[in-house]
Design a protein around this motif. Structure first.
Motif, mmCIF file in Angstrom:
data_model
loop_
_atom_site.group_PDB
_atom_site.id
_atom_site.type_symbol
_atom_site.label_atom_id
_atom_site.label_comp_id
_atom_site.label_asym_id
_atom_site.label_seq_id
_atom_site.Cartn_x
_atom_site.Cartn_y
_atom_site.Cartn_z
ATOM 1 N N ALA A 88 16.941 4.638 -2.567
ATOM 2 C CA ALA A 88 16.418 5.921 -2.087
ATOM 3 C C ALA A 88 14.904 5.835 -1.877
ATOM 4 O O ALA A 88 14.375 6.334 -0.875
ATOM 5 C CB ALA A 88 16.761 7.033 -3.077
ATOM 6 N N PHE A 89 14.208 5.195 -2.796
ATOM 7 C CA PHE A 89 12.752 5.055 -2.707
ATOM 8 C C PHE A 89 12.361 4.274 -1.450
ATOM 9 O O PHE A 89 11.528 4.709 -0.658
ATOM 10 C CB PHE A 89 12.240 4.347 -3.977
ATOM 11 C CG PHE A 89 10.761 4.116 -4.012
ATOM 12 C CD1 PHE A 89 9.890 5.133 -4.343
ATOM 13 C CD2 PHE A 89 10.228 2.856 -3.740
ATOM 14 C CE1 PHE A 89 8.509 4.926 -4.390
ATOM 15 C CE2 PHE A 89 8.864 2.631 -3.780
ATOM 16 C CZ PHE A 89 8.005 3.672 -4.110
ATOM 17 N N VAL A 90 12.981 3.119 -1.260
ATOM 18 C CA VAL A 90 12.657 2.277 -0.111
ATOM 19 C C VAL A 90 13.080 2.952 1.194
ATOM 20 O O VAL A 90 12.375 2.847 2.203
ATOM 21 C CB VAL A 90 13.280 0.870 -0.264
ATOM 22 C CG1 VAL A 90 13.188 0.070 1.024
ATOM 23 C CG2 VAL A 90 12.592 0.121 -1.404
ATOM 24 N N ALA A 91 14.188 3.673 1.175
ATOM 25 C CA ALA A 91 14.606 4.394 2.378
ATOM 26 C C ALA A 91 13.547 5.417 2.770
ATOM 27 O O ALA A 91 13.196 5.534 3.948
ATOM 28 C CB ALA A 91 15.957 5.078 2.156
ATOM 29 N N TYR A 92 13.013 6.148 1.797
ATOM 30 C CA TYR A 92 11.956 7.116 2.132
ATOM 31 C C TYR A 92 10.712 6.393 2.647
ATOM 32 O O TYR A 92 10.110 6.806 3.640
ATOM 33 C CB TYR A 92 11.568 8.012 0.949
ATOM 34 C CG TYR A 92 10.353 8.811 1.336
ATOM 35 C CD1 TYR A 92 10.465 9.833 2.274
ATOM 36 C CD2 TYR A 92 9.085 8.462 0.869
ATOM 37 C CE1 TYR A 92 9.338 10.508 2.724
ATOM 38 C CE2 TYR A 92 7.963 9.133 1.316
ATOM 39 C CZ TYR A 92 8.095 10.152 2.240
ATOM 40 O OH TYR A 92 6.985 10.806 2.705
ATOM 41 N N VAL A 93 10.314 5.324 1.983
ATOM 42 C CA VAL A 93 9.116 4.581 2.399
ATOM 43 C C VAL A 93 9.285 4.080 3.830
ATOM 44 O O VAL A 93 8.366 4.206 4.658
ATOM 45 C CB VAL A 93 8.806 3.426 1.426
ATOM 46 C CG1 VAL A 93 7.789 2.467 2.002
ATOM 47 C CG2 VAL A 93 8.334 3.977 0.080
ATOM 48 N N GLU A 94 10.439 3.534 4.153
ATOM 49 C CA GLU A 94 10.681 3.055 5.518
ATOM 50 C C GLU A 94 10.627 4.202 6.514
ATOM 51 O O GLU A 94 9.970 4.110 7.550
ATOM 52 C CB GLU A 94 12.023 2.321 5.617
ATOM 53 C CG GLU A 94 11.977 0.920 5.074
ATOM 54 C CD GLU A 94 11.064 0.011 5.889
ATOM 55 O OE1 GLU A 94 11.115 0.037 7.139
ATOM 56 O OE2 GLU A 94 10.296 -0.738 5.276
ATOM 57 N N TRP A 95 11.320 5.286 6.220
ATOM 58 C CA TRP A 95 11.333 6.445 7.109
ATOM 59 C C TRP A 95 9.919 7.015 7.265
ATOM 60 O O TRP A 95 9.450 7.237 8.370
ATOM 61 C CB TRP A 95 12.291 7.501 6.551
ATOM 62 C CG TRP A 95 12.369 8.743 7.360
ATOM 63 C CD1 TRP A 95 13.131 8.953 8.476
ATOM 64 C CD2 TRP A 95 11.671 9.968 7.122
ATOM 65 N NE1 TRP A 95 12.951 10.236 8.932
ATOM 66 C CE2 TRP A 95 12.054 10.882 8.120
ATOM 67 C CE3 TRP A 95 10.757 10.384 6.145
ATOM 68 C CZ2 TRP A 95 11.566 12.174 8.187
ATOM 69 C CZ3 TRP A 95 10.263 11.679 6.204
ATOM 70 C CH2 TRP A 95 10.664 12.556 7.217
ATOM 71 N N GLY A 96 9.253 7.240 6.134
ATOM 72 C CA GLY A 96 7.927 7.860 6.170
ATOM 73 C C GLY A 96 6.875 7.010 6.857
ATOM 74 O O GLY A 96 6.053 7.526 7.624
ATOM 75 N N THR A 97 6.894 5.708 6.614
ATOM 76 C CA THR A 97 5.881 4.852 7.239
ATOM 77 C C THR A 97 6.124 4.686 8.727
ATOM 78 O O THR A 97 5.176 4.587 9.505
ATOM 79 C CB THR A 97 5.792 3.471 6.562
ATOM 80 O OG1 THR A 97 7.067 2.808 6.622
ATOM 81 C CG2 THR A 97 5.315 3.583 5.119
ATOM 82 N N ARG A 98 7.375 4.679 9.132
ATOM 83 C CA ARG A 98 7.674 4.588 10.568
ATOM 84 C C ARG A 98 7.268 5.878 11.283
ATOM 85 O O ARG A 98 6.736 5.841 12.391
ATOM 86 C CB ARG A 98 9.141 4.248 10.796
ATOM 87 C CG ARG A 98 9.446 2.813 10.409
ATOM 88 C CD ARG A 98 10.929 2.475 10.411
ATOM 89 N NE ARG A 98 11.124 1.162 9.821
ATOM 90 C CZ ARG A 98 10.959 0.013 10.455
ATOM 91 N NH1 ARG A 98 10.602 0.001 11.721
ATOM 92 N NH2 ARG A 98 11.147 -1.137 9.837
ATOM 93 N N LEU A 99 7.471 7.008 10.621
ATOM 94 C CA LEU A 99 7.031 8.281 11.176
ATOM 95 C C LEU A 99 5.503 8.343 11.236
ATOM 96 O O LEU A 99 4.931 8.769 12.242
ATOM 97 C CB LEU A 99 7.586 9.428 10.327
ATOM 98 C CG LEU A 99 7.495 10.819 10.888
ATOM 99 C CD1 LEU A 99 8.225 10.927 12.218
ATOM 100 C CD2 LEU A 99 8.072 11.808 9.887
ATOM 101 N N ALA A 100 4.843 7.884 10.181
ATOM 102 C CA ALA A 100 3.371 7.869 10.169
ATOM 103 C C ALA A 100 2.826 6.979 11.285
ATOM 104 O O ALA A 100 1.851 7.341 11.953
ATOM 105 C CB ALA A 100 2.858 7.393 8.813
ATOM 106 N N ARG A 101 3.447 5.819 11.480
ATOM 107 C CA ARG A 101 3.017 4.934 12.571
ATOM 108 C C ARG A 101 3.169 5.629 13.920
ATOM 109 O O ARG A 101 2.253 5.621 14.743
ATOM 110 C CB ARG A 101 3.806 3.628 12.561
ATOM 111 C CG ARG A 101 3.310 2.629 13.637
ATOM 112 C CD ARG A 101 4.255 1.479 13.838
ATOM 113 N NE ARG A 101 5.487 2.002 14.402
ATOM 114 C CZ ARG A 101 6.693 1.497 14.176
ATOM 115 N NH1 ARG A 101 6.849 0.452 13.409
ATOM 116 N NH2 ARG A 101 7.768 2.048 14.713
ATOM 117 N N ALA A 102 4.311 6.256 14.150
ATOM 118 C CA ALA A 102 4.541 6.950 15.421
ATOM 119 C C ALA A 102 3.556 8.103 15.604
ATOM 120 O O ALA A 102 2.986 8.290 16.681
ATOM 121 C CB ALA A 102 5.979 7.459 15.491
#
Length: 154
Positions: free
Chosen positions: A113-127
């Motif tokens: 769950a932690f890594v899923a959020y980090v992946e989702w959040g960082t990809r959104l931040a990059r975009a």
């Protein structure tokens, strides 16, 4: 069952654990040649703010929204930054390593769950940080949960 399943916030140890995480993590970031230039001028409150953001996202107190402006404030910190994929990937890798050093739970359900959020959040931040990006200005602060596998407590 939903009433008996702890939030990610509670499972990880709450405010104290997330502050440990951000301390360990930003020490790593400032020692990293790829990320240090991005964060070298961060405010003295940055670590606390990120811990509060993560706390709210993981089901804890709504301090980030109530006191710091919620999603619109988070968005303002990323607009125009131009985060590269290499920087995003390094950020995600370092926070995952920092979770170990900060003593966050290492069970597969929490880390997934932690890594899923980090992946989702960082990809959104990059975009959202890309030149010319026009993300929605008033989205709610996300609330992240366990996904498909709640913690095993047997």
């Amino acid at each position: 069952m939903a009433d008996t399943v702890p939030t990610l916030y509670d499972w990880c140890g709450g405010t104290d654990a997330l502050h440990r995480l951000t301390e360990v993590f930003y020490d790593r970031v400032l020692a990293d040649p790829l990320l240090e230039p991005v964060f070298r001028h961060m405010s003295p409150d940055h670590r606390d703010h990120v811990a509060r953001w993560l706390g709210e996202v993981f089901g804890g107190p709504t301090d980030y929204t109530d006191e710091l402006g919620g999603y619109p404030a988070m968005l303002r910190h990323h607009i125009g930054v131009g985060i590269t994929e290499e920087q995003r990937s390094r950020w995600a890798a370092l926070i995952a390593l920092s979770a170990d050093d900060a003593g966050l739970p290492d069970d597969p359900e929490f880390r997934s769950a932690f890594v899923a959020y980090v992946e989702w959040g960082t990809r959104l931040a990059r975009a959202n940080s890309a030149p010319g990006a026009t993300p929605p200005p008033d989205a709610p602060t996300p609330r992240w949960g366990w996904g498909e596998a709640p913690p095993y407590t047997g």
